[in-house]
Design a protein around this motif. Sequence first.
Motif, PDB file in Angstrom:
ATOM      1  N   PHE A   5       0.809  -1.227   0.000  1.00 52.96           N
ATOM      2  CA  PHE A   5       0.000   0.000   0.000  1.00 52.96           C
ATOM      3  C   PHE A   5       0.843   1.278   0.000  1.00 52.96           C
ATOM      4  N   HIS A   6       1.907   1.301   0.815  1.00 60.18           N
ATOM      5  CA  HIS A   6       2.659   2.548   0.958  1.00 60.18           C
ATOM      6  C   HIS A   6       3.920   2.610   0.122  1.00 60.18           C
ATOM      7  N   LEU A  18      -9.070  10.173   0.471  1.00 67.14           N
ATOM      8  CA  LEU A  18      -8.300  11.139   1.255  1.00 67.14           C
ATOM      9  C   LEU A  18      -8.810  12.564   1.068  1.00 67.14           C
ATOM     10  N   PHE A  49      -5.793   3.441  11.734  1.00 63.46           N
ATOM     11  CA  PHE A  49      -5.098   2.631  10.720  1.00 63.46           C
ATOM     12  C   PHE A  49      -4.239   3.609   9.916  1.00 63.46           C
ATOM     13  N   SER A  50      -3.204   4.105  10.555  1.00 58.33           N
ATOM     14  CA  SER A  50      -2.498   5.269  10.010  1.00 58.33           C
ATOM     15  C   SER A  50      -1.713   5.018   8.743  1.00 58.33           C
ATOM     16  N   GLY A  51      -1.167   3.811   8.609  1.00 67.80           N
ATOM     17  CA  GLY A  51      -0.241   3.605   7.497  1.00 67.80           C
ATOM     18  C   GLY A  51       1.028   4.405   7.738  1.00 67.80           C
ATOM     19  N   GLY A  61      -0.816  10.739   3.176  1.00 69.73           N
ATOM     20  CA  GLY A  61      -1.828   9.780   3.607  1.00 69.73           C
ATOM     21  C   GLY A  61      -2.588  10.398   4.777  1.00 69.73           C
ATOM     22  N   SER A  62      -3.481   9.624   5.380  1.00 74.77           N
ATOM     23  CA  SER A  62      -4.376  10.210   6.382  1.00 74.77           C
ATOM     24  C   SER A  62      -3.650  10.983   7.501  1.00 74.77           C
ATOM     25  N   GLU A  90      -0.494   2.305  14.192  1.00 70.32           N
ATOM     26  CA  GLU A  90      -0.090   1.466  13.054  1.00 70.32           C
ATOM     27  C   GLU A  90       0.695   0.269  13.614  1.00 70.32           C
ATOM     28  N   PRO A  91       0.126  -0.955  13.480  1.00 64.37           N
ATOM     29  CA  PRO A  91       0.775  -2.097  14.122  1.00 64.37           C
ATOM     30  C   PRO A  91       1.984  -2.672  13.378  1.00 64.37           C
ATOM     31  N   GLN A  92       2.055  -2.449  12.069  1.00 66.12           N
ATOM     32  CA  GLN A  92       3.135  -3.122  11.315  1.00 66.12           C
ATOM     33  C   GLN A  92       4.443  -2.341  11.479  1.00 66.12           C
ATOM     34  N   GLU A 138      -2.910  -3.714  17.426  1.00 68.58           N
ATOM     35  CA  GLU A 138      -4.030  -4.232  16.643  1.00 68.58           C
ATOM     36  C   GLU A 138      -5.267  -3.444  17.049  1.00 68.58           C
ATOM     37  N   PHE A 139      -6.037  -2.993  16.074  1.00 68.94           N
ATOM     38  CA  PHE A 139      -7.148  -2.089  16.376  1.00 68.94           C
ATOM     39  C   PHE A 139      -8.139  -2.629  17.409  1.00 68.94           C
ATOM     40  N   ASP A 163      -9.451   3.396   8.703  1.00 75.50           N
ATOM     41  CA  ASP A 163      -9.155   3.057   7.307  1.00 75.50           C
ATOM     42  C   ASP A 163      -8.624   1.623   7.217  1.00 75.50           C
ATOM     43  N   PHE A 165      -8.089  -2.326   6.062  1.00 77.26           N
ATOM     44  CA  PHE A 165      -8.065  -3.138   4.853  1.00 77.26           C
ATOM     45  C   PHE A 165      -9.248  -4.083   4.992  1.00 77.26           C
ATOM     46  N   GLN A 169     -12.831  -5.223  10.683  1.00 79.50           N
ATOM     47  CA  GLN A 169     -12.603  -4.474  11.916  1.00 79.50           C
ATOM     48  C   GLN A 169     -13.839  -3.793  12.505  1.00 79.50           C
TER      49      GLN A 169
HETATM   50  C1  SAM Z   1      -5.400   1.185   4.077  1.00 79.31           C
HETATM   51  S1  SAM Z   1      -4.003   1.234   5.059  1.00 79.31           S
HETATM   52  C2  SAM Z   1      -4.110   2.784   5.837  1.00 79.31           C
HETATM   53  C3  SAM Z   1      -3.760   3.903   4.968  1.00 79.31           C
HETATM   54  C4  SAM Z   1      -3.686   5.239   5.635  1.00 79.31           C
HETATM   55  N1  SAM Z   1      -4.900   5.583   6.327  1.00 79.31           N
HETATM   56  C5  SAM Z   1      -3.342   6.291   4.618  1.00 79.31           C
HETATM   57  O1  SAM Z   1      -4.167   7.138   4.326  1.00 79.31           O
HETATM   58  O2  SAM Z   1      -2.225   6.245   4.125  1.00 79.31           O
HETATM   59  C6  SAM Z   1      -4.401   0.188   6.391  1.00 79.31           C
HETATM   60  C7  SAM Z   1      -3.320   0.144   7.458  1.00 79.31           C
HETATM   61  O3  SAM Z   1      -3.855  -0.611   8.555  1.00 79.31           O
HETATM   62  C8  SAM Z   1      -2.801  -1.391   9.090  1.00 79.31           C
HETATM   63  N2  SAM Z   1      -3.453  -2.531   9.766  1.00 79.31           N
HETATM   64  C9  SAM Z   1      -3.653  -3.768   9.279  1.00 79.31           C
HETATM   65  N3  SAM Z   1      -4.309  -4.535  10.197  1.00 79.31           N
HETATM   66  C10 SAM Z   1      -4.529  -3.730  11.262  1.00 79.31           C
HETATM   67  C11 SAM Z   1      -5.158  -3.928  12.527  1.00 79.31           C
HETATM   68  N4  SAM Z   1      -5.685  -5.090  12.860  1.00 79.31           N
HETATM   69  N5  SAM Z   1      -5.204  -2.896  13.385  1.00 79.31           N
HETATM   70  C12 SAM Z   1      -4.680  -1.687  13.054  1.00 79.31           C
HETATM   71  N6  SAM Z   1      -4.069  -1.440  11.859  1.00 79.31           N
HETATM   72  C13 SAM Z   1      -3.991  -2.469  10.986  1.00 79.31           C
HETATM   73  C14 SAM Z   1      -1.951  -1.780   7.931  1.00 79.31           C
HETATM   74  O4  SAM Z   1      -0.632  -2.078   8.341  1.00 79.31           O
HETATM   75  C15 SAM Z   1      -2.055  -0.557   7.023  1.00 79.31           C
HETATM   76  O5  SAM Z   1      -0.962   0.285   7.204  1.00 79.31           O
END
Ligand code: SAM
Length: 384
Positions: A5-6, A18, A49-51, A61-62, A90-92, A138-139, A163, A165, A169
């Motif tokens: 995604f990023h 956005l 879900f910041s990314g 991004g957001s 952002e968990p990753q 994790e959210f 936001d 995926f 959630q």
């Molecule tokens: C669609 S992207 C977000 C994009 C961001 N809002 C932007 O505008 O750039 C979703 C993000 O959620 C993260 N994510 C995935 N599973 C998640 C979870 N269970 N809890 C929180 N974040 C999670 C991913 O690592 C990813 O960075």
Amino acid sequence: MAKRFHIEPFDEGTLVKLELLKLYVRSWLHVFISAQKVFWKDIFIYDFFSGAGMDSKGKPGSPLVILNELRVHCPTIVQKGLNVRLLFNEPQSDVFDNLKSNISDFFVECRTKSEFNCCKNCSTDDNCPFTVKFSQKEFNPFFSEIYPHMAKKPDLPRFMFLDQFGIKQITEDIFQKLTSLKRTDFLFFISSSFVRRFSELEEFRQYLKVEKEDFDESRPEHCHRVILNYYKRMVQNPEYYLAPFSIRKVANIYGLIFGSNNPRGMEKFLDAAWTIDKNTGEANFNIDNDKIISGELSLFPEDNKIKKIDLFERNLLQWLTDEERTNEDIYFFTLSNGMRKTHATDILKKNVSSLKITTTDKIRKGYFYLGYKPDKHLKIKKNE
Ligand SMILES: C[S@@+](CC[C@H](N)C(=O)[O-])C[C@H]1O[C@@H](n2cnc3c(N)ncnc32)[C@H](O)[C@@H]1O
């Protein structure tokens, strides 16, 4: 796909998402920061879900969309002594590291540009007039952990961007919690086509219980409207507002769902949505297959109208014929149909000769004062 995604440029659909976030956050901040009278000192924004903060080309991004909207308010935040708190989650880990580094660059840029006097004093991030907190969780468990604290103060202004995926959630439990917070507005993303395709699978049903029959198989492009109705059915409060925005990416339909307890929140969201989609205010594509949008003009003038606007006009006039309504009733009717006040006002003006308008207030000719708790009170009935 999720992991890339990023490290790729945002696609068209993501940019629309956005843009809508930007426009809504802009009006939301305006309400809570620029209002003449300060009702709330504490204001919260959560991006769960910041990314990474931006795409591979540096497009915000957001998190950066939110920060860019907030920075213009720094002088007012200082002057009014407000506590604006942001949370980015952002968990990753690799994405989280990029997020922190991109936001740190944002603050460096703020200080070096010194566009706003207050930023000159921000020699460190700690001196910034608003606070940013990061978390890497994790959210779902994270939200369950912080929700009891929020529920203790449900009146505080909060905006949440969710936001995700996919679809997993925003479960019924999370949705009930979101809608129970009185002054919380939210915007969440969902992969609506996937719900349509997989709604019968047991694995899916542990997250969302949308029935296959709810979807019109001849209208797959309407699937996000079905998702909206699914969430609407969960809301007990008739004065809660929900609105959709459908986003087509190649063959799939995704969408945003907006929620607010406040009609003015809904009004601002609809203003943002109609700014992006001037035809229906709810999609980045021709959702009702309107011929006039695709440029196919018909010999029959009635076919050359936008269906949603035409239907609203007919429904509004019929509803005013059925019973006498107040200008506030008309405002609510307009919002609940996903339309702007200007749509209703234009229809009323066009039909003014067949309207019986009663009021004890002094009003200006051609004005209908549509709004929440309006200061002029009108009763309007349409002649048969
Ligand atoms: C669609 S992207 C977000 C994009 C961001 N809002 C932007 O505008 O750039 C979703 C993000 O959620 C993260 N994510 C995935 N599973 C998640 C979870 N269970 N809890 C929180 N974040 C999670 C991913 O690592 C990813 O960075």
